[in-house]
Design an enzyme around this catalytic site. Sequence first.
Site, PDB file in Angstrom:
ATOM      1  N   PHE A  64       0.825  -1.206   0.000  1.00  0.00           N
ATOM      2  CA  PHE A  64       0.000   0.000   0.000  1.00  0.00           C
ATOM      3  C   PHE A  64       0.870   1.272   0.000  1.00  0.00           C
ATOM      4  O   PHE A  64       0.885   2.034  -0.984  1.00  0.00           O
ATOM      5  CB  PHE A  64      -0.941  -0.080   1.204  1.00  0.00           C
ATOM      6  CG  PHE A  64      -1.464   1.217   1.715  1.00  0.00           C
ATOM      7  CD1 PHE A  64      -2.083   2.127   0.859  1.00  0.00           C
ATOM      8  CD2 PHE A  64      -1.344   1.543   3.067  1.00  0.00           C
ATOM      9  CE1 PHE A  64      -2.564   3.339   1.340  1.00  0.00           C
ATOM     10  CE2 PHE A  64      -1.835   2.743   3.552  1.00  0.00           C
ATOM     11  CZ  PHE A  64      -2.429   3.643   2.696  1.00  0.00           C
ATOM     12  N   THR A 104       1.988  -9.643   1.300  1.00  0.00           N
ATOM     13  CA  THR A 104       0.750  -8.892   1.590  1.00  0.00           C
ATOM     14  C   THR A 104       0.533  -7.777   0.571  1.00  0.00           C
ATOM     15  O   THR A 104      -0.366  -6.963   0.744  1.00  0.00           O
ATOM     16  CB  THR A 104       0.794  -8.284   3.012  1.00  0.00           C
ATOM     17  OG1 THR A 104       1.958  -7.444   3.115  1.00  0.00           O
ATOM     18  CG2 THR A 104       0.867  -9.362   4.074  1.00  0.00           C
ATOM     19  N   ASP A 144      12.468 -12.223  -1.424  1.00  0.00           N
ATOM     20  CA  ASP A 144      12.237 -12.119   0.017  1.00  0.00           C
ATOM     21  C   ASP A 144      13.465 -11.455   0.644  1.00  0.00           C
ATOM     22  O   ASP A 144      14.583 -11.967   0.479  1.00  0.00           O
ATOM     23  CB  ASP A 144      12.034 -13.545   0.559  1.00  0.00           C
ATOM     24  CG  ASP A 144      11.678 -13.575   2.031  1.00  0.00           C
ATOM     25  OD1 ASP A 144      12.096 -12.664   2.778  1.00  0.00           O
ATOM     26  OD2 ASP A 144      10.988 -14.531   2.435  1.00  0.00           O
ATOM     27  N   ASN A 164      19.772  -7.354   6.286  1.00  0.00           N
ATOM     28  CA  ASN A 164      20.243  -7.465   4.896  1.00  0.00           C
ATOM     29  C   ASN A 164      20.191  -6.112   4.186  1.00  0.00           C
ATOM     30  O   ASN A 164      21.105  -5.739   3.445  1.00  0.00           O
ATOM     31  CB  ASN A 164      19.369  -8.465   4.122  1.00  0.00           C
ATOM     32  CG  ASN A 164      19.693  -9.911   4.481  1.00  0.00           C
ATOM     33  OD1 ASN A 164      20.754 -10.192   5.042  1.00  0.00           O
ATOM     34  ND2 ASN A 164      18.776 -10.809   4.176  1.00  0.00           N
ATOM     35  N   ALA A 200      10.949   2.088   7.880  1.00  0.00           N
ATOM     36  CA  ALA A 200       9.529   2.333   8.185  1.00  0.00           C
ATOM     37  C   ALA A 200       9.218   1.663   9.515  1.00  0.00           C
ATOM     38  O   ALA A 200       8.869   0.488   9.575  1.00  0.00           O
ATOM     39  CB  ALA A 200       8.644   1.766   7.072  1.00  0.00           C
ATOM     40  N   TYR A 204       4.890  -8.129  15.822  1.00  0.00           N
ATOM     41  CA  TYR A 204       5.041  -6.894  15.048  1.00  0.00           C
ATOM     42  C   TYR A 204       5.774  -5.839  15.872  1.00  0.00           C
ATOM     43  O   TYR A 204       6.786  -5.280  15.423  1.00  0.00           O
ATOM     44  CB  TYR A 204       3.654  -6.392  14.646  1.00  0.00           C
ATOM     45  CG  TYR A 204       3.655  -5.162  13.767  1.00  0.00           C
ATOM     46  CD1 TYR A 204       4.143  -5.205  12.460  1.00  0.00           C
ATOM     47  CD2 TYR A 204       3.137  -3.949  14.229  1.00  0.00           C
ATOM     48  CE1 TYR A 204       4.126  -4.079  11.650  1.00  0.00           C
ATOM     49  CE2 TYR A 204       3.105  -2.826  13.420  1.00  0.00           C
ATOM     50  CZ  TYR A 204       3.597  -2.890  12.131  1.00  0.00           C
ATOM     51  OH  TYR A 204       3.574  -1.773  11.328  1.00  0.00           O
ATOM     52  N   LYS A 262       9.602  -4.490  15.120  1.00  0.00           N
ATOM     53  CA  LYS A 262       9.877  -3.088  14.768  1.00  0.00           C
ATOM     54  C   LYS A 262      10.832  -2.447  15.776  1.00  0.00           C
ATOM     55  O   LYS A 262      11.668  -1.621  15.414  1.00  0.00           O
ATOM     56  CB  LYS A 262       8.562  -2.310  14.701  1.00  0.00           C
ATOM     57  CG  LYS A 262       7.688  -2.693  13.510  1.00  0.00           C
ATOM     58  CD  LYS A 262       8.309  -2.223  12.191  1.00  0.00           C
ATOM     59  CE  LYS A 262       7.421  -2.530  11.011  1.00  0.00           C
ATOM     60  NZ  LYS A 262       7.980  -2.074   9.733  1.00  0.00           N
TER      61      LYS A 262
END
Length: 321
Positions: free
Chosen positions: A23, A47, A65, A109, A124, A155, A159
Amino acid sequence: MTVPNLADFYRGGAVVIAGGAGFIGSHLAERLMALGAGVTVIDNELTGSRKNLAGSPAVTFIRADVTEPLPPLPPKPAAVFNLASAASPVHYTKYAIETLRAGSKGTENLLDLAEKSGAVFVQASTSEVYGDPDIHPQPETYWGRVNPVGPRSMYDEAKRYGEALCAAYERSRGANVRIARIFNTYGPRMQLDDGRVVPNFIAQALRGQPLTVYGDGKQTRSFCYVSDLVDGLLRLGASDVRGPVNLGTGDERTILDFAGLIRKLTGAQSEIAFRPLPTDDPLQRKPDNTRARQLLGWEPVVPLEDGLKETIRYFQKVMGA
Ligand code: NAD
Ligand code: UDP
């Protein structure tokens, strides 16, 4: 404050966007192309989908990936944006291990790539690093209140680890790192079934179904339109600002008020159906945007109603088809 000149920084340069078929990433790719950058997207379509890039045929798309050894990429990118991670609670619950690996090995990576090439690395990150906050609004100096083993932990902790990696690469290796703490962002190309409140309410309203409000609906979020968010990411990448920067709006709404707004804008007669509040769902969320305003000259400009009208038009088209 020197407001970065985006065209000067990005024009003619190579930019890598990991997660660029998603998105936010697809909007970022589009805007970078318009600024005259050469864009390479690397995405495993977990996703997202390359269809999101259909409007930008000059983007180079590589299906890969980021947790695996990276394929050949432009050798001297000006910037590497790391957006590769499931982002909605439904997706990161379904892809829990993948989410932890994207935040850890995937981030490592991409940091290696940026460090080797001297590129700016933009991470992000998310307001979820604050967890269910006991300080309001949340400044970047707040360390957060996160359950490390709860249902959102794959999650939140991925992060947080990603930010720690960025900080370590910066301190130990002099990597050129920027960290964006992104608050709830919405707009066209969100997935209809990703479970987030914006697609859920709009789809429910357009189908004439009840809007599912979790808990009593008094929990708050501040919603930022995707074009504003992309502008903030680009400014951050072109700046020399170190340390995390919140990107989000100060327009805080309760979820119940938000449901009312969706009903008004769609003209739906849908009822409200209350459902249990998911465990560890943060009760309040609003960024303190002082740093973004002062250091980047950034301020969201799209009013919530205008952004939602665009988003509703998009979902009408998708659902009509
Ligand atoms: P999204 O799911 O639409 O996009 C994420 C993209 O990353 C997808 O295209 C997916 O296929 C890709 N991806 C996932 N794992 C990957 C891997 N291992 N290798 C390569 N690609 C991989 O989500 P989004 O809303 O566009 O979010 C983009 C980024 O912004 C995410 O990192 C998210 O955590 C962050 N963010 C988003 C929001 C928001 O409100 N949308 C808020 C805070 C942070
Ligand atoms: N939410 C809701 N109904 C829905 C989907 C979400 O009431 O159908 C609530 C959810 O509990 C949360 C808020 O809306 O309090 C934002 O949820 P979302 O999943 O969009 O984002 P996040 O929780 O990651 O901020």
